[in-house]
Design an enzyme around this catalytic site. Structure first.
Site, PDB file in Angstrom:
ATOM      1  N   ILE A  53      55.034  56.342  50.957  1.00 41.88           N
ATOM      2  CA  ILE A  53      54.569  56.408  52.357  1.00 41.88           C
ATOM      3  C   ILE A  53      54.554  57.850  52.850  1.00 41.88           C
ATOM      4  O   ILE A  53      53.639  58.262  53.571  1.00 41.88           O
ATOM      5  CB  ILE A  53      55.427  55.510  53.277  1.00 41.88           C
ATOM      6  CG1 ILE A  53      55.541  54.091  52.697  1.00 41.88           C
ATOM      7  CG2 ILE A  53      54.816  55.442  54.673  1.00 41.88           C
ATOM      8  CD1 ILE A  53      56.432  53.154  53.485  1.00 41.88           C
TER       9      ILE A  53
ATOM     10  N   ILE B  53      68.361  65.784  50.741  1.00 37.56           N
ATOM     11  CA  ILE B  53      68.713  65.725  52.174  1.00 37.56           C
ATOM     12  C   ILE B  53      70.230  65.633  52.392  1.00 37.56           C
ATOM     13  O   ILE B  53      70.697  65.807  53.503  1.00 37.56           O
ATOM     14  CB  ILE B  53      67.995  64.567  52.933  1.00 37.56           C
ATOM     15  CG1 ILE B  53      68.301  63.196  52.320  1.00 37.56           C
ATOM     16  CG2 ILE B  53      66.495  64.806  53.023  1.00 37.56           C
ATOM     17  CD1 ILE B  53      67.913  62.021  53.214  1.00 37.56           C
TER      18      ILE B  53
ATOM     19  N   ALA C 192      64.542  58.366  51.048  1.00 39.04           N
ATOM     20  CA  ALA C 192      65.500  57.266  50.899  1.00 39.04           C
ATOM     21  C   ALA C 192      65.431  56.722  49.487  1.00 39.04           C
ATOM     22  O   ALA C 192      64.443  56.931  48.776  1.00 39.04           O
ATOM     23  CB  ALA C 192      65.166  56.132  51.885  1.00 39.04           C
ATOM     24  N   GLU C 193      66.495  56.055  49.092  1.00 44.58           N
ATOM     25  CA  GLU C 193      66.427  55.161  47.943  1.00 44.58           C
ATOM     26  C   GLU C 193      65.883  53.855  48.517  1.00 44.58           C
ATOM     27  O   GLU C 193      66.401  53.366  49.528  1.00 44.58           O
ATOM     28  CB  GLU C 193      67.808  54.966  47.326  1.00 44.58           C
ATOM     29  CG  GLU C 193      68.329  56.178  46.585  1.00 44.58           C
ATOM     30  CD  GLU C 193      67.551  56.469  45.307  1.00 44.58           C
ATOM     31  OE1 GLU C 193      66.959  55.524  44.738  1.00 44.58           O
ATOM     32  OE2 GLU C 193      67.530  57.641  44.879  1.00 44.58           O
TER      33      GLU C 193
ATOM     34  N   THR D 132      63.039  49.957  58.314  1.00 41.15           N
ATOM     35  CA  THR D 132      62.398  48.794  57.692  1.00 41.15           C
ATOM     36  C   THR D 132      62.768  47.500  58.424  1.00 41.15           C
ATOM     37  O   THR D 132      63.844  47.399  59.022  1.00 41.15           O
ATOM     38  CB  THR D 132      62.856  48.700  56.216  1.00 41.15           C
ATOM     39  OG1 THR D 132      62.572  47.396  55.715  1.00 41.15           O
ATOM     40  CG2 THR D 132      64.361  48.923  56.052  1.00 41.15           C
ATOM     41  N   ASP D 133      61.885  46.518  58.306  1.00 40.97           N
ATOM     42  CA  ASP D 133      62.190  45.201  58.893  1.00 40.97           C
ATOM     43  C   ASP D 133      63.344  44.519  58.160  1.00 40.97           C
ATOM     44  O   ASP D 133      63.926  43.554  58.671  1.00 40.97           O
ATOM     45  CB  ASP D 133      60.940  44.296  58.892  1.00 40.97           C
ATOM     46  CG  ASP D 133      60.361  44.014  57.515  1.00 40.97           C
ATOM     47  OD1 ASP D 133      60.875  44.556  56.502  1.00 40.97           O
ATOM     48  OD2 ASP D 133      59.380  43.249  57.431  1.00 40.97           O
ATOM     49  N   GLU D 134      63.693  45.042  56.963  1.00 40.70           N
ATOM     50  CA  GLU D 134      64.757  44.390  56.188  1.00 40.70           C
ATOM     51  C   GLU D 134      66.120  44.500  56.868  1.00 40.70           C
ATOM     52  O   GLU D 134      67.053  43.778  56.511  1.00 40.70           O
ATOM     53  CB  GLU D 134      64.800  44.952  54.762  1.00 40.70           C
ATOM     54  CG  GLU D 134      63.491  44.702  54.053  1.00 40.70           C
ATOM     55  CD  GLU D 134      63.499  44.975  52.562  1.00 40.70           C
ATOM     56  OE1 GLU D 134      64.543  44.818  51.919  1.00 40.70           O
ATOM     57  OE2 GLU D 134      62.426  45.343  52.043  1.00 40.70           O
TER      58      GLU D 134
ATOM     59  N   TYR E 279      70.498  47.911  49.808  1.00 36.87           N
ATOM     60  CA  TYR E 279      69.409  48.740  50.371  1.00 36.87           C
ATOM     61  C   TYR E 279      69.307  48.513  51.881  1.00 36.87           C
ATOM     62  O   TYR E 279      69.375  49.460  52.667  1.00 36.87           O
ATOM     63  CB  TYR E 279      68.069  48.413  49.693  1.00 36.87           C
ATOM     64  CG  TYR E 279      66.871  48.896  50.487  1.00 36.87           C
ATOM     65  CD1 TYR E 279      66.645  50.259  50.676  1.00 36.87           C
ATOM     66  CD2 TYR E 279      65.962  47.996  51.071  1.00 36.87           C
ATOM     67  CE1 TYR E 279      65.551  50.711  51.423  1.00 36.87           C
ATOM     68  CE2 TYR E 279      64.878  48.436  51.819  1.00 36.87           C
ATOM     69  CZ  TYR E 279      64.674  49.798  51.982  1.00 36.87           C
ATOM     70  OH  TYR E 279      63.611  50.250  52.723  1.00 36.87           O
ATOM     71  N   SER E 280      69.156  47.252  52.278  1.00 38.38           N
ATOM     72  CA  SER E 280      68.935  47.014  53.713  1.00 38.38           C
ATOM     73  C   SER E 280      70.175  47.366  54.524  1.00 38.38           C
ATOM     74  O   SER E 280      70.070  47.861  55.655  1.00 38.38           O
ATOM     75  CB  SER E 280      68.481  45.580  53.972  1.00 38.38           C
ATOM     76  OG  SER E 280      69.368  44.646  53.433  1.00 38.38           O
ATOM     77  N   ALA E 281      71.368  47.173  53.924  1.00 41.10           N
ATOM     78  CA  ALA E 281      72.596  47.540  54.645  1.00 41.10           C
ATOM     79  C   ALA E 281      72.642  49.045  54.871  1.00 41.10           C
ATOM     80  O   ALA E 281      73.019  49.512  55.956  1.00 41.10           O
ATOM     81  CB  ALA E 281      73.813  47.072  53.852  1.00 41.10           C
TER      82      ALA E 281
ATOM     83  N   LYS F  29      70.084  51.047  55.105  1.00 47.19           N
ATOM     84  CA  LYS F  29      69.052  51.410  56.107  1.00 47.19           C
ATOM     85  C   LYS F  29      69.540  51.025  57.519  1.00 47.19           C
ATOM     86  O   LYS F  29      69.309  51.752  58.474  1.00 47.19           O
ATOM     87  CB  LYS F  29      67.727  50.711  55.797  1.00 47.19           C
ATOM     88  CG  LYS F  29      67.017  51.194  54.543  1.00 47.19           C
ATOM     89  CD  LYS F  29      66.545  52.638  54.619  1.00 47.19           C
ATOM     90  CE  LYS F  29      65.402  52.852  55.575  1.00 47.19           C
ATOM     91  NZ  LYS F  29      64.902  54.257  55.522  1.00 47.19           N
TER      92      LYS F  29
ATOM     93  N   ASN G 185      54.647  35.385  47.858  1.00 48.76           N
ATOM     94  CA  ASN G 185      54.512  36.299  46.712  1.00 48.76           C
ATOM     95  C   ASN G 185      53.516  35.782  45.676  1.00 48.76           C
ATOM     96  O   ASN G 185      52.691  36.533  45.160  1.00 48.76           O
ATOM     97  CB  ASN G 185      55.869  36.503  46.040  1.00 48.76           C
ATOM     98  CG  ASN G 185      56.832  37.288  46.925  1.00 48.76           C
ATOM     99  OD1 ASN G 185      56.396  38.003  47.837  1.00 48.76           O
ATOM    100  ND2 ASN G 185      58.121  37.160  46.674  1.00 48.76           N
TER     101      ASN G 185
ATOM    102  N   ASP H  84      65.496  34.372  39.771  1.00 44.28           N
ATOM    103  CA  ASP H  84      65.366  34.907  41.129  1.00 44.28           C
ATOM    104  C   ASP H  84      66.258  36.133  41.329  1.00 44.28           C
ATOM    105  O   ASP H  84      67.283  36.289  40.656  1.00 44.28           O
ATOM    106  CB  ASP H  84      65.744  33.814  42.143  1.00 44.28           C
ATOM    107  CG  ASP H  84      65.004  33.984  43.460  1.00 44.28           C
ATOM    108  OD1 ASP H  84      64.323  35.018  43.633  1.00 44.28           O
ATOM    109  OD2 ASP H  84      65.107  33.073  44.301  1.00 44.28           O
TER     110      ASP H  84
END
Ligand code: NAD
Ligand code: TYD
Length: 343
Positions: free
Chosen positions: A13, A61, A84-85, A126-128, A154-156, A158, A253, A276
């Protein structure tokens, strides 16, 4: 805006944003700070590398000295943090680097903003951070006041970064904004994420590994629409505010992967349902009402059009991804999809 520091500009992005910004604001200068992890590629930036108003700096960073020296030398008026990762599966495999870059890196940039002063610090989130929604409640959407409720490391990380950004606004008065966007797709996305991975595998007649039953839902947005949203937030967004970005484009998906097969003329029996993901979020869906009513943002690219363009881009840019899927990528792929026949 003058001098803008774009971190993570060699990634998916960030690079698209750099191209977008230099095209729409040719009098501004972008300084790109990127560590060039496995996900960052200098070849992505070749289109702008020679521009007099673009400068690439390799750096982390989290490296306080490096970041402060850069602020001292360049005095950016605006900072947009993409660095970010970003891959959920990698965060399940090894959370530590996510905490380091996404939390400490964000705090380091904010410290530099405090020290040197900026007109705006924008955090690309992110929306996550909102967790997930049930599959059988299409009426439920994430708004900016949905509580943070994360699933993956990841989401935690962010969500933690968002809280740090808001704390620096409230405590120190740093003029921040945050955008929380849904899943992006488009050119230059690293082929470990769903869409480019499936396009590349299909092009090579390899199995298409869909997790679980393929019923999980993501809300997809063409990357340029996201870039335009950030532009509007930088110009007219209110400091201290969060803006959700998404285009009411929810897809299962399995349906996304079937569309890719159709675009490439490949048989759907390449699709292979695999074990999964741990803690797999069921559904993400953004309510973009705030950015629409306050800033007039609406997505412009229809999913079918954007997907056609994206698939075509990967077909025409083999050089870009051929280099990228050598080396470390092969190792990652083997570990991640080790029991996939024909992988
Ligand atoms: P990406 O993984 O493609 O790129 C990340 C970039 O950051 C790479 O160039 C990498 O080299 C760089 N980087 C990583 N660690 C760094 C560090 N310590 N110092 C400096 N640079 C570092 O990611 P992306 O998909 O372009 O995502 C960009 C941002 O947008 C991220 O903050 C992500 O959380 C957010 N976001 C992504 C999506 C999506 O669908 N891809 C959706 C919503 C939000
Ligand atoms: P991904 O692109 O990793 O984004 P995110 O998990 O951040 O939304 O994955 C998008 C969806 O696709 C997610 O539900 C997981 C699924 N997925 C697969 O089914 N197979 C795969 O090989 C990958 C990478 C993802």
């Amino acid at each position: 805006m003058g001098n803008m520091l774009v971190t993570g500009g060699a990634g998916f992005i960030g690079s698209n944003f750099t191209f977008y910004w230099l095209e729409h604001h040719p009098d501004d200068k972008i300084i790109c700070l990127d560590k060039l992890t496995y996900a960052g590629n200098l070849s992505t930036l070749r289109l702008v590398m020679d521009k007099p108003n673009f400068k690439f700096v390799k750096g982390d960073i989290c490296d306080r000295g490096r970041v402060f020296d850069l602020f001292q030398a360049e005095r950016p008026e605006v900072v947009v943090n993409f660095a970010a990762e970003t891959h959920v599966d990698r965060s399940i495999d090894g959370p530590n680097v996510f905490l380091q870059t996404n939390l400490i890196g964000t705090a380091t940039l904010l410290d530099a903003c405090r020290e040197f002063g900026v007109e705006r610090y924008h955090q690309v989130s992110t929306d996550e951070v909102y967790g997930d929604l049930p599959l059988d409640r299409p009426d439920l959407l994430f708004t900016e006041s949905t509580p943070l409720h994360t699933s993956s490391p990841y989401s935690a990380s962010k969500a933690g970064a968002d809280l740090i950004v808001q704390a620096y606004h409230k405590t120190f008065g740093v003029p921040v904004t945050i955008s929380r966007c849904s899943n992006n797709y488009g050119p230059y996305q690293f082929p470990e994420k769903l869409i480019p991975l499936m396009v590349l595998n299909a092009l090579q007649d390899k199995p298409l590994p869909v997790y679980g039953e393929g019923v999980n839902v993501r809300d997809w947005l063409y990357v340029e629409d996201h870039c335009r949203a950030i532009d509007l937030i930088l110009q007219r967004g209110r400091p201290g505010e969060v803006y959700n970005v998404g285009g009411h484009n929810e897809r299962r998906n399995a349906d996304v992967v079937k569309l890719i097969c159709k675009e490439l003329g490949k048989p759907e029996d390449l699709i292979t349902y695999v074990t999964d993901r741990k803690g797999h979020d069921r559904r993400y869906a953004i309510d973009p009402e705030k950015i629409h009513s306050e800033l007039g943002w609406l997505p412009e690219t229809k999913f079918e059009t954007g997907m056609k363009q994206t698939v075509q881009w990967y077909v025409e840019n083999r050089e870009w991804w051929k280099d990228i899927i050598s080396g470390e990528y092969q190792q990652y792929y083997k570990t991640m999809y080790n029991n996939l026949v024909g992988a």
